[in-house]
Design a protein around this motif. Structure first.
Motif, short mmCIF file in Angstrom:
data_model
loop_
_atom_site.label_atom_id
_atom_site.label_comp_id
_atom_site.label_asym_id
_atom_site.label_seq_id
_atom_site.Cartn_x
_atom_site.Cartn_y
_atom_site.Cartn_z
N ARG A 98 -16.38 7.80 0.35
CA ARG A 98 -16.94 7.55 -0.98
C ARG A 98 -16.01 8.10 -2.13
O ARG A 98 -16.47 8.93 -3.01
CB ARG A 98 -18.50 8.50 -1.08
N ILE A 99 -14.87 7.56 -2.04
CA ILE A 99 -14.04 7.99 -3.18
C ILE A 99 -14.39 7.35 -4.57
O ILE A 99 -15.18 6.38 -4.58
CB ILE A 99 -12.56 7.38 -2.88
N SER A 100 -14.14 7.89 -5.65
CA SER A 100 -14.23 7.32 -7.07
C SER A 100 -13.10 6.42 -7.38
O SER A 100 -13.62 5.43 -8.30
CB SER A 100 -14.66 8.63 -8.01
N ALA A 101 -11.85 6.51 -7.05
CA ALA A 101 -10.86 5.68 -7.45
C ALA A 101 -9.59 5.64 -6.77
O ALA A 101 -9.49 6.53 -5.95
CB ALA A 101 -10.50 6.32 -8.94
N ILE A 102 -8.99 4.41 -6.94
CA ILE A 102 -7.55 4.45 -6.24
C ILE A 102 -6.66 4.03 -7.13
O ILE A 102 -6.92 3.67 -8.32
CB ILE A 102 -7.62 3.10 -5.17
N GLY A 103 -5.29 4.26 -6.82
CA GLY A 103 -4.42 4.06 -8.14
C GLY A 103 -3.09 4.01 -7.18
O GLY A 103 -2.78 4.13 -6.07
N CYS A 104 -1.98 3.66 -8.08
CA CYS A 104 -0.48 3.52 -7.56
C CYS A 104 0.41 3.87 -8.88
O CYS A 104 0.00 4.04 -9.74
CB CYS A 104 -0.51 2.26 -7.28
N ASP A 105 1.47 3.95 -8.47
CA ASP A 105 2.67 3.87 -9.41
C ASP A 105 3.55 2.84 -9.46
O ASP A 105 4.45 2.54 -10.00
CB ASP A 105 3.79 5.03 -8.95
N THR A 106 2.74 1.60 -8.68
CA THR A 106 3.30 0.24 -8.86
C THR A 106 2.74 -0.48 -10.02
O THR A 106 1.47 -0.11 -10.44
CB THR A 106 3.11 -0.41 -7.53
N PRO A 107 3.18 -1.80 -10.32
CA PRO A 107 2.07 -2.37 -11.55
C PRO A 107 0.65 -2.75 -10.89
O PRO A 107 0.17 -2.91 -11.93
CB PRO A 107 2.97 -4.03 -11.38
N THR A 108 0.47 -2.87 -9.66
CA THR A 108 -0.76 -3.10 -9.25
C THR A 108 -1.06 -2.49 -8.02
O THR A 108 -0.04 -2.27 -7.22
CB THR A 108 -1.45 -4.49 -9.43
N PHE A 109 -2.23 -2.49 -7.50
CA PHE A 109 -2.45 -1.70 -6.21
C PHE A 109 -2.71 -2.64 -4.80
O PHE A 109 -2.97 -1.86 -4.03
CB PHE A 109 -3.72 -0.55 -6.36
N GLU A 110 -2.29 -3.75 -5.01
CA GLU A 110 -2.39 -4.58 -3.95
C GLU A 110 -0.87 -5.37 -3.81
O GLU A 110 -0.53 -5.39 -4.80
CB GLU A 110 -3.58 -5.41 -3.65
N LEU A 111 -0.78 -5.98 -2.75
CA LEU A 111 0.63 -6.81 -2.74
C LEU A 111 0.41 -7.97 -3.78
O LEU A 111 -0.50 -8.70 -3.90
CB LEU A 111 0.75 -7.40 -1.30
N PRO A 112 1.50 -8.04 -4.40
CA PRO A 112 1.24 -9.22 -5.46
C PRO A 112 1.31 -10.44 -5.43
O PRO A 112 0.93 -11.26 -6.24
CB PRO A 112 2.50 -8.81 -6.61
N GLN A 113 1.61 -10.86 -4.06
CA GLN A 113 1.62 -12.40 -3.79
C GLN A 113 0.27 -12.72 -3.72
O GLN A 113 0.24 -14.14 -3.46
CB GLN A 113 2.49 -12.75 -2.46
#
Length: 222
Positions: A114-129
């Motif tokens: 039951r998390i509130s947020a996900i995040g990353c130090d990349t341009p977005t949080f899933e593979l860009p393809q």
């Protein structure tokens, strides 16, 4: 492009827009999933359940309301777009290569922790393809916040911090710039070494997790 928040409405029809996000959802226990070594050898690496199990075996169960951030060491590549995207073609997202979360991991974190947020130090949080954006679809559907382009995640502990996500309250916005702030007590180890700052000498430590600005915004902006 600087640190950015996707409100759930970014992909979730009828879900929270920026001004609707409850203030208590803009803060929570910090969880830093460190995949830097894996991402160094595989820029298409995805955070999988094994990474979560390793984290919990070391630090304990991820708490409800946590803010789970993937640290891949990507912020250190800014502002070199070729290094960030792993291609000279900065406007062709199908050629981009950088790590993100696997959609099954995100589903599990939402429904079992039951998390509130996900995040990353990349341009977005899933593979860009991707062309279907499954992680964006999942967090939008579940009213979970997404954070992109965070920085200095190696300056705060992997567990034991509280993260704050103050976002510009844009009326009817699907996201906006955010300046992340983490607090943690003295004595908690951080992955990075370096000289102490004023904040690090204080009884309550602060780390600003942000800030990289491209001269021109290219992709992944609202």
């Amino acid at each position: 492009m600087g640190t950015h928040m996707d409100a759930p409405a970014h992909f979730g029809k009828g879900k929270w827009r920026t001004q609707h996000i409850p203030i208590e959802r803009l803060m929570g226990p910090g969880v830093i999933i460190n995949i830097k070594n894996k991402a160094a050898s595989n820029p298409d690496y995805q955070v999988v359940m094994e990474d979560i199990h390793v984290y919990e075996s070391r630090y304990g169960r991820i708490k409800e309301g946590s803010i789970v951030l993937m640290y891949a060491g990507w912020y250190q590549k800014y502002p070199n777009k070729t290094a960030i995207f792993n291609t000279d073609h900065h406007n062709i997202t199908s050629e981009f290569h950088f790590p993100g979360f696997h959609e099954d991991t995100v589903e599990w974190l939402i429904h079992h922790r039951r998390i509130s947020a996900i995040g990353c130090d990349t341009p977005t949080f899933e593979l860009p393809q991707t062309s279907s954006f499954p992680v964006h679809q999942i967090i939008g559907r579940e009213n979970v916040i997404g954070i992109e382009n965070a920085a200095y995640l190696d300056k705060i502990p992997e567990a034991g911090s509280t993260i704050f996500m103050p976002v510009i309250k844009i009326d009817d916005g699907s996201g906006g710039p955010v300046r992340l702030l983490a607090t943690y007590e003295d004595g908690i180890d951080t992955p990075a070494n370096g000289a102490e700052t004023f904040f690090e000498r204080s009884s309550l430590k602060f780390a600003f997790i942000l800030i990289f600005v491209f001269k021109k915004i290219t992709v992944f902006n609202c």
